[in-house]
Write an enzyme that holds these catalytic residues in place. Sequence first.
Site, PDB file in Angstrom:
ATOM      1  N   ARG A 216       0.847  -1.202   0.000  1.00 13.62           N
ATOM      2  CA  ARG A 216       0.000   0.000   0.000  1.00 13.62           C
ATOM      3  C   ARG A 216       0.883   1.252   0.000  1.00 13.62           C
ATOM      4  NH1 ARG A 216      -2.042   0.278   6.336  1.00 13.62           N
ATOM      5  NH2 ARG A 216      -0.247   1.500   7.018  1.00 13.62           N
ATOM      6  N   LYS A 294       5.874   8.656  20.315  1.00  8.14           N
ATOM      7  CA  LYS A 294       5.673   9.044  21.719  1.00  8.14           C
ATOM      8  C   LYS A 294       6.773  10.049  22.040  1.00  8.14           C
ATOM      9  CE  LYS A 294       2.550   6.348  23.900  1.00  8.14           C
ATOM     10  NZ  LYS A 294       1.241   6.951  23.980  1.00  8.14           N
ATOM     11  N   TYR A 355      11.809   7.295  15.473  1.00  9.68           N
ATOM     12  CA  TYR A 355      11.672   7.398  14.011  1.00  9.68           C
ATOM     13  C   TYR A 355      12.813   8.250  13.436  1.00  9.68           C
ATOM     14  CZ  TYR A 355       9.111   8.117   9.576  1.00  9.68           C
ATOM     15  OH  TYR A 355       8.723   8.157   8.258  1.00  9.68           O
TER      16      TYR A 355
HETATM   17  N1  LIG Z   1       3.741   9.132   4.240  1.00 11.74           N
HETATM   18  C1  LIG Z   1       4.649  10.062   4.494  1.00 11.74           C
HETATM   19  O1  LIG Z   1       4.340  11.253   4.522  1.00 11.74           O
HETATM   20  C2  LIG Z   1       6.082   9.678   4.713  1.00 11.74           C
HETATM   21  C3  LIG Z   1       6.993  10.694   4.983  1.00 11.74           C
HETATM   22  C4  LIG Z   1       8.325  10.368   5.169  1.00 11.74           C
HETATM   23  C5  LIG Z   1       8.742   9.063   5.058  1.00 11.74           C
HETATM   24  N2  LIG Z   1       7.837   8.073   4.823  1.00 11.74           N
HETATM   25  C6  LIG Z   1       8.361   6.703   4.721  1.00 11.74           C
HETATM   26  O2  LIG Z   1       7.946   6.114   3.501  1.00 11.74           O
HETATM   27  C7  LIG Z   1       7.772   4.717   3.667  1.00 11.74           C
HETATM   28  C8  LIG Z   1       6.364   4.302   3.232  1.00 11.74           C
HETATM   29  O3  LIG Z   1       5.443   5.066   3.987  1.00 11.74           O
HETATM   30  P1  LIG Z   1       3.857   4.940   3.803  1.00 11.74           P
HETATM   31  O4  LIG Z   1       3.296   6.253   4.198  1.00 11.74           O
HETATM   32  O5  LIG Z   1       3.524   4.369   2.473  1.00 11.74           O
HETATM   33  O6  LIG Z   1       3.534   3.890   4.973  1.00 11.74           O
HETATM   34  P2  LIG Z   1       2.392   2.806   5.105  1.00 11.74           P
HETATM   35  O7  LIG Z   1       2.243   2.524   6.548  1.00 11.74           O
HETATM   36  O8  LIG Z   1       1.173   3.199   4.338  1.00 11.74           O
HETATM   37  O9  LIG Z   1       3.044   1.526   4.357  1.00 11.74           O
HETATM   38  C9  LIG Z   1       4.163   0.855   4.890  1.00 11.74           C
HETATM   39  C10 LIG Z   1       4.163  -0.578   4.395  1.00 11.74           C
HETATM   40  O10 LIG Z   1       5.277  -1.232   4.985  1.00 11.74           O
HETATM   41  C11 LIG Z   1       4.854  -2.517   5.421  1.00 11.74           C
HETATM   42  N3  LIG Z   1       5.695  -3.009   6.526  1.00 11.74           N
HETATM   43  C12 LIG Z   1       5.761  -2.527   7.795  1.00 11.74           C
HETATM   44  N4  LIG Z   1       6.587  -3.294   8.537  1.00 11.74           N
HETATM   45  C13 LIG Z   1       7.042  -4.289   7.722  1.00 11.74           C
HETATM   46  C14 LIG Z   1       7.919  -5.374   7.911  1.00 11.74           C
HETATM   47  N5  LIG Z   1       8.456  -5.635   9.108  1.00 11.74           N
HETATM   48  N6  LIG Z   1       8.162  -6.188   6.865  1.00 11.74           N
HETATM   49  C15 LIG Z   1       7.605  -5.971   5.657  1.00 11.74           C
HETATM   50  N7  LIG Z   1       6.767  -4.928   5.423  1.00 11.74           N
HETATM   51  C16 LIG Z   1       6.489  -4.107   6.443  1.00 11.74           C
HETATM   52  C17 LIG Z   1       3.420  -2.288   5.903  1.00 11.74           C
HETATM   53  O11 LIG Z   1       2.681  -3.498   5.986  1.00 11.74           O
HETATM   54  C18 LIG Z   1       2.896  -1.343   4.835  1.00 11.74           C
HETATM   55  O12 LIG Z   1       2.341  -2.019   3.744  1.00 11.74           O
HETATM   56  C19 LIG Z   1       8.081   4.431   5.143  1.00 11.74           C
HETATM   57  O13 LIG Z   1       9.433   4.033   5.258  1.00 11.74           O
HETATM   58  C20 LIG Z   1       7.847   5.770   5.801  1.00 11.74           C
HETATM   59  O14 LIG Z   1       8.564   5.896   6.994  1.00 11.74           O
HETATM   60  C21 LIG Z   1       6.526   8.350   4.640  1.00 11.74           C
END
Ligand SMILES: NC(=O)c1ccc[n+]([C@@H]2O[C@H](COP(=O)([O-])OP(=O)(O)OC[C@H]3O[C@@H](n4cnc5c(N)ncnc54)[C@H](O)[C@@H]3O)[C@@H](O)[C@H]2O)c1
Length: 449
Positions: A216, A294, A355
Amino acid sequence: MSALEKAFTSKPGKAIAAKAGLKDPPRLRRGRTWPEGAIVLAEIGDGSLARRTLTLLGRSVESPVVDDGGEPTPGYGARIGALVVDVTGLTTIPQLEELRAVLRPAVKGIERAGRIVIVAHPSAGDWEQRSVARALDGINRTIGKELRGGATTTLLHVAQEATPGDLVSTLGFVLQGRSAFVDGQAWTVAAAEQPAETLQERPLEDRVVVVTGAARGIGAAIARTLARDGARIVAVDIPPAGEALAQVANEVGGTALQLDITAADAGAAIAAHVARSGRPLYAVVHNAGITRDKMLANTDASRWASVLDVNLAAQMRINEVLLDPATEGGLADGGRLVGIASTSGLAGNKGQTNYAASKAGVAGLVEAMAPDLAERSVTVNAVAPGFIETEMTGRIPFVQREIFRRSNSLSQGGRPEDVAETIGYLLDPRSQGVTGQVIRVCGQNLVGA
Ligand SMILES: NC(=O)c1ccc[n+]([C@@H]2O[C@H](COP(=O)([O-])OP(=O)(O)OC[C@H]3O[C@@H](n4cnc5c(N)ncnc54)[C@H](O)[C@@H]3O)[C@@H](O)[C@H]2O)c1
């Protein structure tokens, strides 16, 4: 959608928001699209790298309008699409005036979602040259904050020895809509002796790319975008996300691998899966990530450990296995590794010590690995997203979310595809000279941009 969000997105709510100065954000140009108006090229000093690279890209260029101090300020007849300024020959403080004189008419006359690109050499030389190199950084960051209508600015530090073949993927990416949410950033392109080829529509044709967290959000967008560019996707996510994962894998014509990346044998499981495909592994995109927010005063050992393990330690362990030449299904020479950092990690963010540690750690990891892997022609980079519209950020309470998404020079959240396009650029075989970089995809987020 919460009741408050509904009220704000209703007609009267929108009118109140407009009165409060919250205008509709500019529409960004996305995908493999070029600016509509002319590409204007200015050359300060005797550098010609940008000109030769634009020729490779098949772009015709026009001459700049220069502010000569007269009244009124000269302008362009029609809006221009982009201004590319080659300052590779700029070495002195007085020459910065030449830069001002070409930038001024351009910032006034640039089209919606246009581009300003400054092509410089990395900081080197005497005191004045090094101070001028930093001055360019200040100029770039400031223009980003002043431009309107979704236009962006980028500063590229290109190695002295670099050829147009080394710069072609980078300049193409920056000018095209693929870089929509990359604004006010600077990064380095090294000399890699790339052949003088132009951009390709499907640069990843038949190359195997592993994307973790692909069920996703940003990971699914990465899988879709890289598949569009020709990649054979191995989509990885945890077993509880298996159904969504299978859907993404089917949609992109790839394969699904249900796997918790923190498992001790995760690297071996990925390699075995790739080995079964009979093709070499070209790239791994370490996208899977979690938050357990947190304040530090309330952060116990388990919240700390889970975030550091998923976001940082797991990818390091997996890399070690895949980089071992003895691993069947491991990373091929000339391959690509990409990690996902975060602007909150780089700048620090209240309630996210775990984080921030993990995401700043990702930046440190790619910077450390890049020189060690150069002799195998493996590049290692990270992207640092700012506020991206996903389920993760959808959980933030509405008012706070609205503040976060507007707190950047483009006044809006980015889309998952914006992160994906930047990764596609890094994976392009023509991006060989781009390694050890952390590129923010954050619309020039006020925090940490
Ligand atoms: N959304 C944002 O604004 C944002 C900003 C900065 C960084 N990020 C980074 O981008 C990446 C994706 O973010 P997102 O918003 O799509 O998050 P999300 O939570 O929608 O998706 C993360 C996916 O990673 C999978 N996942 C989690 N733990 C796992 C594991 N142990 N093994 C395999 N899969 C695992 C989850 O099941 C999920 O499908 C992340 O690394 C997040 O930290 C996101």
